[in-house]
Motif scaffolding. Structure first.
Motif, PDB file in Angstrom:
ATOM      1  N   GLU A 135       0.987  -0.781  -0.027  1.00  0.00           N
ATOM      2  CA  GLU A 135       0.656   0.273  -0.085  1.00  0.00           C
ATOM      3  C   GLU A 135       0.997   1.463   0.309  1.00  0.00           C
ATOM      4  OE1 GLU A 135      -3.373   2.480   2.978  1.00  0.00           O
ATOM      5  OE2 GLU A 135      -3.240  -0.028   2.695  1.00  0.00           O
ATOM      6  N   ALA A 136       0.869   2.310  -0.598  1.00  0.00           N
ATOM      7  CA  ALA A 136       1.392   3.260  -1.197  1.00  0.00           C
ATOM      8  C   ALA A 136       1.295   4.255  -0.152  1.00  0.00           C
ATOM      9  CB  ALA A 136       0.616   4.405  -2.405  1.00  0.00           C
ATOM     10  N   GLY A 137       2.742   4.394   0.227  1.00  0.00           N
ATOM     11  CA  GLY A 137       3.029   5.810   2.553  1.00  0.00           C
ATOM     12  C   GLY A 137       2.879   4.435   3.020  1.00  0.00           C
ATOM     13  N   LYS A 138       3.330   3.269   3.721  1.00  0.00           N
ATOM     14  CA  LYS A 138       2.866   2.232   4.248  1.00  0.00           C
ATOM     15  C   LYS A 138       4.515   1.667   4.241  1.00  0.00           C
ATOM     16  CE  LYS A 138      -1.130   0.798   5.932  1.00  0.00           C
ATOM     17  NZ  LYS A 138      -1.879  -0.052   6.298  1.00  0.00           N
ATOM     18  N   VAL A 139       5.032   1.585   5.104  1.00  0.00           N
ATOM     19  CA  VAL A 139       6.278   0.609   5.481  1.00  0.00           C
ATOM     20  C   VAL A 139       6.182  -0.551   5.204  1.00  0.00           C
ATOM     21  CG1 VAL A 139       8.374  -0.150   7.004  1.00  0.00           C
ATOM     22  CG2 VAL A 139       7.188   2.168   7.308  1.00  0.00           C
ATOM     23  N   LEU A 140       6.844  -1.209   4.232  1.00  0.00           N
ATOM     24  CA  LEU A 140       7.531  -2.888   4.049  1.00  0.00           C
ATOM     25  C   LEU A 140       7.283  -3.960   5.268  1.00  0.00           C
ATOM     26  CD1 LEU A 140       9.643  -2.968   0.860  1.00  0.00           C
ATOM     27  CD2 LEU A 140       7.505  -3.087   0.877  1.00  0.00           C
ATOM     28  N   ASP A 141       6.741  -4.548   5.213  1.00  0.00           N
ATOM     29  CA  ASP A 141       7.160  -6.000   6.155  1.00  0.00           C
ATOM     30  C   ASP A 141       7.863  -6.206   5.309  1.00  0.00           C
ATOM     31  OD1 ASP A 141       6.682  -8.551   6.907  1.00  0.00           O
ATOM     32  OD2 ASP A 141       4.820  -7.649   7.800  1.00  0.00           O
TER      33      ASP A 141
ATOM     34  N   GLU B 211      25.892   6.443  -1.941  1.00  0.00           N
ATOM     35  CA  GLU B 211      25.248   6.914  -0.857  1.00  0.00           C
ATOM     36  C   GLU B 211      23.915   7.844  -0.230  1.00  0.00           C
ATOM     37  OE1 GLU B 211      26.822   6.340   2.897  1.00  0.00           O
ATOM     38  OE2 GLU B 211      27.737   5.440   1.119  1.00  0.00           O
ATOM     39  N   ALA B 212      24.023   8.516  -1.118  1.00  0.00           N
ATOM     40  CA  ALA B 212      22.304   9.115  -1.138  1.00  0.00           C
ATOM     41  C   ALA B 212      21.395   8.312  -1.305  1.00  0.00           C
ATOM     42  CB  ALA B 212      22.427  10.852  -1.364  1.00  0.00           C
ATOM     43  N   SER B 213      21.039   7.014  -2.201  1.00  0.00           N
ATOM     44  CA  SER B 213      20.170   6.491  -2.035  1.00  0.00           C
ATOM     45  C   SER B 213      19.645   5.116  -1.546  1.00  0.00           C
ATOM     46  CB  SER B 213      20.685   6.482  -3.933  1.00  0.00           C
ATOM     47  OG  SER B 213      21.403   5.262  -3.643  1.00  0.00           O
ATOM     48  N   LEU B 214      21.215   5.263  -0.163  1.00  0.00           N
ATOM     49  CA  LEU B 214      21.246   4.076   0.495  1.00  0.00           C
ATOM     50  C   LEU B 214      19.120   4.036   1.497  1.00  0.00           C
ATOM     51  CD1 LEU B 214      21.941   1.820   1.970  1.00  0.00           C
ATOM     52  CD2 LEU B 214      23.213   3.596   4.382  1.00  0.00           C
ATOM     53  N   MET B 215      18.941   3.069   0.992  1.00  0.00           N
ATOM     54  CA  MET B 215      17.460   3.062   2.010  1.00  0.00           C
ATOM     55  C   MET B 215      17.209   2.265   2.959  1.00  0.00           C
ATOM     56  SD  MET B 215      15.373   5.299  -0.347  1.00  0.00           S
ATOM     57  CE  MET B 215      13.666   4.178  -0.236  1.00  0.00           C
ATOM     58  N   ASP B 216      16.620   3.033   3.715  1.00  0.00           N
ATOM     59  CA  ASP B 216      16.216   1.841   5.486  1.00  0.00           C
ATOM     60  C   ASP B 216      14.804   1.661   4.942  1.00  0.00           C
ATOM     61  OD1 ASP B 216      15.790   1.038   7.766  1.00  0.00           O
ATOM     62  OD2 ASP B 216      16.501   3.040   8.328  1.00  0.00           O
ATOM     63  N   LEU B 217      14.912   0.575   4.774  1.00  0.00           N
ATOM     64  CA  LEU B 217      13.662  -0.371   4.535  1.00  0.00           C
ATOM     65  C   LEU B 217      12.952  -0.144   5.914  1.00  0.00           C
ATOM     66  CD1 LEU B 217      13.705  -2.403   2.173  1.00  0.00           C
ATOM     67  CD2 LEU B 217      13.159  -0.605   1.999  1.00  0.00           C
ATOM     68  N   THR B 218      12.903   0.203   7.557  1.00  0.00           N
ATOM     69  CA  THR B 218      12.229   0.051   8.539  1.00  0.00           C
ATOM     70  C   THR B 218      11.613   1.374   8.727  1.00  0.00           C
ATOM     71  OG1 THR B 218      14.108   1.317   9.837  1.00  0.00           O
ATOM     72  CG2 THR B 218      13.966  -1.188   9.599  1.00  0.00           C
ATOM     73  N   THR B 219      11.628   1.907   8.020  1.00  0.00           N
ATOM     74  CA  THR B 219      11.289   3.405   7.949  1.00  0.00           C
ATOM     75  C   THR B 219      11.000   3.643   6.711  1.00  0.00           C
ATOM     76  OG1 THR B 219      13.072   4.911   7.980  1.00  0.00           O
ATOM     77  CG2 THR B 219      11.837   3.851  10.461  1.00  0.00           C
TER      78      THR B 219
ATOM     79  N   ASP C  76      13.495 -10.206   3.302  1.00  0.00           N
ATOM     80  CA  ASP C  76      14.683 -10.288   4.711  1.00  0.00           C
ATOM     81  C   ASP C  76      15.377 -11.733   3.742  1.00  0.00           C
ATOM     82  OD1 ASP C  76      14.216  -9.458   6.447  1.00  0.00           O
ATOM     83  OD2 ASP C  76      13.288 -10.683   7.520  1.00  0.00           O
ATOM     84  N   SER C  77      14.164 -12.447   2.523  1.00  0.00           N
ATOM     85  CA  SER C  77      15.097 -13.849   2.203  1.00  0.00           C
ATOM     86  C   SER C  77      15.952 -12.965   0.791  1.00  0.00           C
ATOM     87  CB  SER C  77      13.492 -14.763   1.203  1.00  0.00           C
ATOM     88  OG  SER C  77      12.738 -14.283   0.388  1.00  0.00           O
ATOM     89  N   TYR C  78      15.813 -11.721   0.568  1.00  0.00           N
ATOM     90  CA  TYR C  78      16.720 -11.059  -0.746  1.00  0.00           C
ATOM     91  C   TYR C  78      17.859 -10.600  -0.385  1.00  0.00           C
ATOM     92  CZ  TYR C  78      11.718 -11.587  -2.789  1.00  0.00           C
ATOM     93  OH  TYR C  78      10.928 -11.583  -3.250  1.00  0.00           O
ATOM     94  N   GLU C  79      17.958 -10.931   1.170  1.00  0.00           N
ATOM     95  CA  GLU C  79      19.665 -10.289   1.846  1.00  0.00           C
ATOM     96  C   GLU C  79      20.707 -11.321   1.750  1.00  0.00           C
ATOM     97  OE1 GLU C  79      17.466  -7.723   5.241  1.00  0.00           O
ATOM     98  OE2 GLU C  79      17.044  -6.508   3.361  1.00  0.00           O
ATOM     99  N   SER C  80      20.621 -11.981   1.600  1.00  0.00           N
ATOM    100  CA  SER C  80      21.638 -13.292   1.740  1.00  0.00           C
ATOM    101  C   SER C  80      21.924 -13.880   0.420  1.00  0.00           C
ATOM    102  CB  SER C  80      20.806 -14.269   2.804  1.00  0.00           C
ATOM    103  OG  SER C  80      20.320 -15.100   2.273  1.00  0.00           O
ATOM    104  N   ALA C  81      22.940 -14.005   0.184  1.00  0.00           N
ATOM    105  CA  ALA C  81      23.799 -14.329  -0.840  1.00  0.00           C
ATOM    106  C   ALA C  81      25.371 -15.419  -0.770  1.00  0.00           C
ATOM    107  CB  ALA C  81      24.566 -13.435  -1.702  1.00  0.00           C
ATOM    108  N   GLU C  82      25.534 -16.850  -1.263  1.00  0.00           N
ATOM    109  CA  GLU C  82      26.789 -17.090  -1.319  1.00  0.00           C
ATOM    110  C   GLU C  82      27.531 -16.545  -0.464  1.00  0.00           C
ATOM    111  OE1 GLU C  82      28.565 -21.260  -2.566  1.00  0.00           O
ATOM    112  OE2 GLU C  82      27.001 -20.644  -3.510  1.00  0.00           O
ATOM    113  N   ASP C  83      28.788 -16.065   0.049  1.00  0.00           N
ATOM    114  CA  ASP C  83      29.983 -16.009   0.698  1.00  0.00           C
ATOM    115  C   ASP C  83      30.027 -14.284   0.057  1.00  0.00           C
ATOM    116  OD1 ASP C  83      31.208 -18.180   0.653  1.00  0.00           O
ATOM    117  OD2 ASP C  83      31.295 -18.529  -1.617  1.00  0.00           O
ATOM    118  N   ALA C  84      28.680 -13.898   0.632  1.00  0.00           N
ATOM    119  CA  ALA C  84      28.906 -12.179   0.108  1.00  0.00           C
ATOM    120  C   ALA C  84      28.393 -11.935   1.919  1.00  0.00           C
ATOM    121  CB  ALA C  84      27.748 -12.277  -0.831  1.00  0.00           C
TER     122      ALA C  84
END
Length: 355
Positions: free
Chosen positions: A51-57, A83-91, A62-70
């Motif tokens: 939904e537009a304007g809502k923080v992602l669950d 650096e200016a484009s870094l996103m904090d997905l908790t907010t 979560d499952s996309y934040e892991s990769a082998e040997d990285a």
């Protein structure tokens, strides 16, 4: 009888209003949906609708934040991980379809064995000796080499006095393949360092301009396996040593039998095309070109096919009639569409322009 009619009308009115209210509720606009897509380089990891304007669950990514040997370093709105484009997905919230790029740093990163240098131009400092990676001796090159810091794999640094008006980029092995311009600068003070533009108009190849005199440490981190992760940090440590104003190439070039002049410019995106000027007399060379407004040019002196590092640019245009045909800038930059003739006089180190 009147009371009954009034009561009946009141009941009908209430029912009508209730029905209208229920109808209004049922017709309320459905919340707007947007799609967030997650990438690892050119690979699409997946996407989620929210939904537009809502923080992602967190379960959506979560499952996309892991990769082998990285190691996962974060989500960015730009594929070059600015650096200016870094996103904090908790907010963070999203109001339109968005693509996010995951930055994954390999635990088995290839060692960078290239030699990295700062090159550019300066009217006051030692940087002028590099003359944009001109043909200089190895001892001079070594003065401008970034050295491994030992802090982490593929981190290099140099500390140098820079002065307002200096322009520079970072290159490896004294050539321009894989140059690091302003687009790679991820840590800096915008009052001290600015985007100087140049070449193709791409930020990655744009010059880095100095706004404030100072002693600076320039740190480069590289990943030979993923150039998009390369980054430059520029930190001002304090005041620079007082500089003596350098003469602006007032010396003339020693003309030899095989001396020639070539011009390159922004008529091609990467400035890769060189055009020969015709020799019209001893030390004087000329070329006529059809150019669009805003085209930039830089003239280089060659011996046979070897670039001598001696160049002529906007500061070598000295007469008012020629200046009137140009815009201000580091390079020679024509103001309007038209056919221009450029005359280079190496005996006086000048450029004359006519239209």
């Amino acid at each position: 009888m009147r009371k009954k009619v009034k009561s009946l009308l009141a009941a009908v009115l209430c029912l009508t209003m209730a029905a209208a209210a229920m109808t209004g509720c049922g017709a309320s606009k459905e919340a707007e949906k947007v799609t967030v897509t997650f990438m690892n380089g050119e690979e699409t990891l997946g996407s989620t609708e929210t939904e537009a304007g809502k923080v992602l669950d967190p379960s959506a990514y979560d499952s996309y934040e892991s990769a082998e040997d990285a190691d996962f370093l974060g989500w960015y709105e730009t594929p070059t991980y600015l650096e200016a484009s870094l996103m904090d997905l908790t907010t963070a919230t999203f109001t339109e379809d968005t693509t996010l790029y995951g930055c994954f740093q390999s635990n088995n990163m290839t060692e960078d064995t290239r030699a990295w240098y700062i090159v550019g131009t300066s009217a006051a400092g030692t940087l002028a000796q590099t003359n944009w990676a001109a043909d200089v001796d190895d001892a001079t090159k070594e003065l401008f080499r970034l050295q491994p810091t030992g802090n982490e794999v593929n981190e290099f640094a140099i500390t140098i006095d820079l002065y307002a008006g200096d322009q520079f980029q970072i290159i490896h092995d004294w050539n321009w393949d894989g140059q690091k311009g302003f687009g790679y600068v991820k840590e800096y003070d915008e009052n001290q360092i600015v985007n100087g533009g140049g070449l193709s108009g791409n930020d990655n190849t744009s010059n880095i301009n100095v706004n404030e005199d100072g002693n600076y440490t320039i740190t480069l981190t590289t990943n030979p396996d993923d150039e998009a992760q390369d980054g430059v940090a520029i930190v001002r440590n304090g005041d620079a040593a007082e500089a003596e104003a350098a003469a602006v190439e007032e010396e003339t070039y020693e003309i030899k039998e095989n001396t020639g002049v070539k011009v390159k410019g922004s008529w091609v995106e990467d400035w890769s095309e060189l055009k020969d000027l015709d020799k019209v007399s001893e030390g004087v060379y000329e070329i006529t070109m059809d150019l669009a407004a805003g085209t930039e040019l830089y003239f280089s002196v060659f011996e046979d096919d070897t670039d001598t590092g001696f160049g002529l640019k906007a500061e070598n245009v000295t007469d008012d009639a020629s200046k009137a045909l140009l815009e201000e800038g580091y390079n020679v930059k024509v103001a309007e569409d038209g056919t221009y003739t450029f005359t280079i006089d190496l005996t006086a180190n000048t450029i004359a322009v006519s239209k």
